[in-house]
Motif scaffolding. Structure first.
Motif, mmCIF file in Angstrom:
data_model
loop_
_atom_site.group_PDB
_atom_site.id
_atom_site.type_symbol
_atom_site.label_atom_id
_atom_site.label_comp_id
_atom_site.label_asym_id
_atom_site.label_seq_id
_atom_site.Cartn_x
_atom_site.Cartn_y
_atom_site.Cartn_z
ATOM 1 N N ASN A 195 6.607 -0.448 -9.141
ATOM 2 C CA ASN A 195 6.556 0.461 -8.140
ATOM 3 C C ASN A 195 4.956 0.793 -7.749
ATOM 4 O OD1 ASN A 195 6.202 3.636 -6.721
ATOM 5 N ND2 ASN A 195 8.112 2.606 -6.059
ATOM 6 N N GLN A 233 3.431 -3.071 -7.232
ATOM 7 C CA GLN A 233 4.020 -3.983 -5.889
ATOM 8 C C GLN A 233 4.934 -3.193 -5.058
ATOM 9 O OE1 GLN A 233 5.378 -6.584 -9.207
ATOM 10 N NE2 GLN A 233 5.100 -8.322 -7.908
ATOM 11 N N LEU A 280 7.636 -2.136 -5.338
ATOM 12 C CA LEU A 280 8.876 -2.431 -5.544
ATOM 13 C C LEU A 280 9.719 -1.161 -5.941
ATOM 14 C CD1 LEU A 280 8.674 -5.917 -6.219
ATOM 15 C CD2 LEU A 280 9.508 -5.091 -3.939
ATOM 16 N N TYR A 322 13.330 -0.234 -8.055
ATOM 17 C CA TYR A 322 14.686 -0.811 -8.405
ATOM 18 C C TYR A 322 15.250 0.358 -9.325
ATOM 19 C CZ TYR A 322 12.791 -5.622 -7.813
ATOM 20 O OH TYR A 322 12.547 -6.775 -7.382
ATOM 21 N N ALA A 381 9.675 -10.858 -3.613
ATOM 22 C CA ALA A 381 10.551 -9.566 -3.509
ATOM 23 C C ALA A 381 9.777 -8.648 -2.562
ATOM 24 C CB ALA A 381 10.748 -8.934 -4.841
ATOM 25 N N GLN A 382 8.353 -8.881 -2.445
ATOM 26 C CA GLN A 382 7.715 -7.813 -1.784
ATOM 27 C C GLN A 382 7.815 -8.247 -0.165
ATOM 28 O OE1 GLN A 382 4.183 -8.266 -4.649
ATOM 29 N NE2 GLN A 382 3.656 -6.632 -3.097
ATOM 30 N N ASP A 392 13.070 -7.036 3.072
ATOM 31 C CA ASP A 392 14.510 -6.411 2.389
ATOM 32 C C ASP A 392 15.277 -7.579 1.928
ATOM 33 O OD1 ASP A 392 13.512 -3.891 2.470
ATOM 34 O OD2 ASP A 392 14.625 -3.350 4.429
ATOM 35 N N TYR A 437 13.744 -9.296 -0.991
ATOM 36 C CA TYR A 437 14.177 -8.633 -2.124
ATOM 37 C C TYR A 437 15.462 -8.731 -2.877
ATOM 38 C CZ TYR A 437 14.951 -4.060 -4.384
ATOM 39 O OH TYR A 437 15.128 -2.844 -5.341
#
Length: 394
Positions: free
Chosen positions: A81, A84, A86, A88, A219-220, A223, A226
């Motif tokens: 987070n 990046q 992101l 999870y 993944a960035q 969606d 990702y």
């Protein structure tokens, strides 16, 4: 007794082979300079070692959950987070016995016999072998030197078949050190989405970048990407923790759960103490890590210039990792050798400099040099290579 067919097709690791030969020469008393190492030459930062000692003293020496201790999972999620942007869930991360084990387990749970995985060459030596061990088929795509050894979307598109299950993207790359740009990743990602292909994004060298470019994960980018991407990473390269064997994978819950189930019947769990060391790594300061990166950057600049001074050598300057991957076929031929492998062998025997032939990475005209050693050793290695070339060209 006949061994299982799955191991009869394996190709021995070229990196381990050259390292073994260099060690044998050292044991005989020779002054060998080894540029084959795939690990930082710095010790693990002291605060990480102290955290491991504390964990042992506090009794954290027992079995842990197969997918990793909750605190380390949380630290990994926070790192993703923070670095990046992101997000999870804990169910979408597994801690493994090194990033190599994350890849191995992923292929085991993902592939059925005959499933194809697209592997851009030059590639890390274990990718094709792990795919074969899962009874899959590695499909090699030759990335061109003029494209900085990066696979193009057009190459990917024309390689895909109905059997294609996944593609591997390694950025920054081992062995080339090259990085995909955000635009390049987007273009490749669109092809993967079009054909519903899983993206295996090996990001183990993400912290070792020597340009102004930022690391970007597939993944960035959207969606959809990702959901289509499995990220592989670990602390081995970023925190000089190769021997601690802590890696991880992030992605779809069903894939991560399958990997966790498989780990429960193979490794049981990553080493407990090493997990607490990795936890400290992700909670601690990056000061020592940044110093290591600065040292690598200095070595890269120096070794790259020294190599270009050798007749016949061409070498794109990489942006990350700690490898150079020069093309030396013209140099080898001018020295009277038919192949780069023969040139590398003679260099080790005569000048005691150990390089890894590019044939093991799917690129037989190149060699891989690791600059994970002192700049004094790198300068001496360059002098020996120059002397070797001068001798054989005269």
């Amino acid at each position: 007794m006949e061994l299982a067919k799955r191991v009869q097709t394996l190709t021995p690791s070229s990196t381990l082979a050259i390292t073994a030969k260099a060690k044998a020469l050292k044991a005989e008393g020779h002054d060998v300079i080894g540029l084959g190492a795939g690990e930082p030459d710095f010790n693990t930062p002291s605060y990480i070692i102290e955290a491991a000692m504390k964990a042992m003293q506090e009794g954290h020496t027992k079995y842990t959950p197969s997918g990793g201790i909750p605190d380390l999972k949380d630290a990994i999620l926070s790192k993703m987070n923070r670095d990046q942007n992101l997000t999870y869930l804990p169910s979408e991360v597994i801690v493994t016995t090194g990033a190599k084990h994350a890849l191995f387990t992923l292929f085991q749970v993902l592939l059925n016999k005959g499933d194809e995985v697209i592997v851009p060459a030059p590639y890390w030596v274990s990718y094709p072998e792990q795919i074969k061990l899962a009874e899959g088929t590695p499909v090699i795509v030759k990335a061109k030197e003029e494209h900085q050894f990066k696979m193009t979307p057009e190459q990917l598109e024309e390689t895909i078949t109905e059997k294609t299950k996944a593609v591997i993207i390694n950025s920054p790359s081992n062995p080339t050190g090259m990085m995909y740009s955000e635009d390049e990743l987007r273009a490749i990602g669109e092809v993967c989405l079009k054909h519903d292909i899983l993206i295996v994004s090996d990001e183990i060298y993400e912290k070792l970048i020597y340009s102004n470019d930022q690391h970007v994960s597939m993944a960035q980018l959207s969606d959809e990407l990702y959901k289509q991407t499995i990220i592989i990473n670990g602390v081995s390269k970023s925190h000089s923790m190769t021997g601690w064997r802590i890696g991880y994978a992030l992605g779809r819950t069903e894939i991560i759960q399958a990997m966790t189930n498989m780990a429960s019947h193979s490794t049981s769990n990553p080493t407990s103490v090493a997990q607490y060391a990795a936890l400290a790594a992700y909670k601690g300061s990056d000061e020592e890590i940044n110093e290591m990166r600065k040292a690598f950057h200095k070595r890269l600049d120096a070794l790259h210039s020294w190599l270009l001074a050798i007749p016949g050598v061409s070498c794109e300057k990489p942006m990350g990792a700690f490898y150079l991957f020069p093309n030396v076929i013209r140099t080898a031929n001018s020295c009277g050798f038919k192949t780069v492998d023969e040139w590398v062998t003679a260099l080790l025997e005569e000048e005691k400099v150990a390089l890894v032939p590019g044939s093991g990475f799917g690129s037989p005209d190149n060699v891989r040099l690791s600059y994970a050693t002192s700049i004094e050793q790198l300068e001496e290695a360059a002098k020996r290579i120059q002397r070797f070339v001068d001798k054989h060209q005269s």
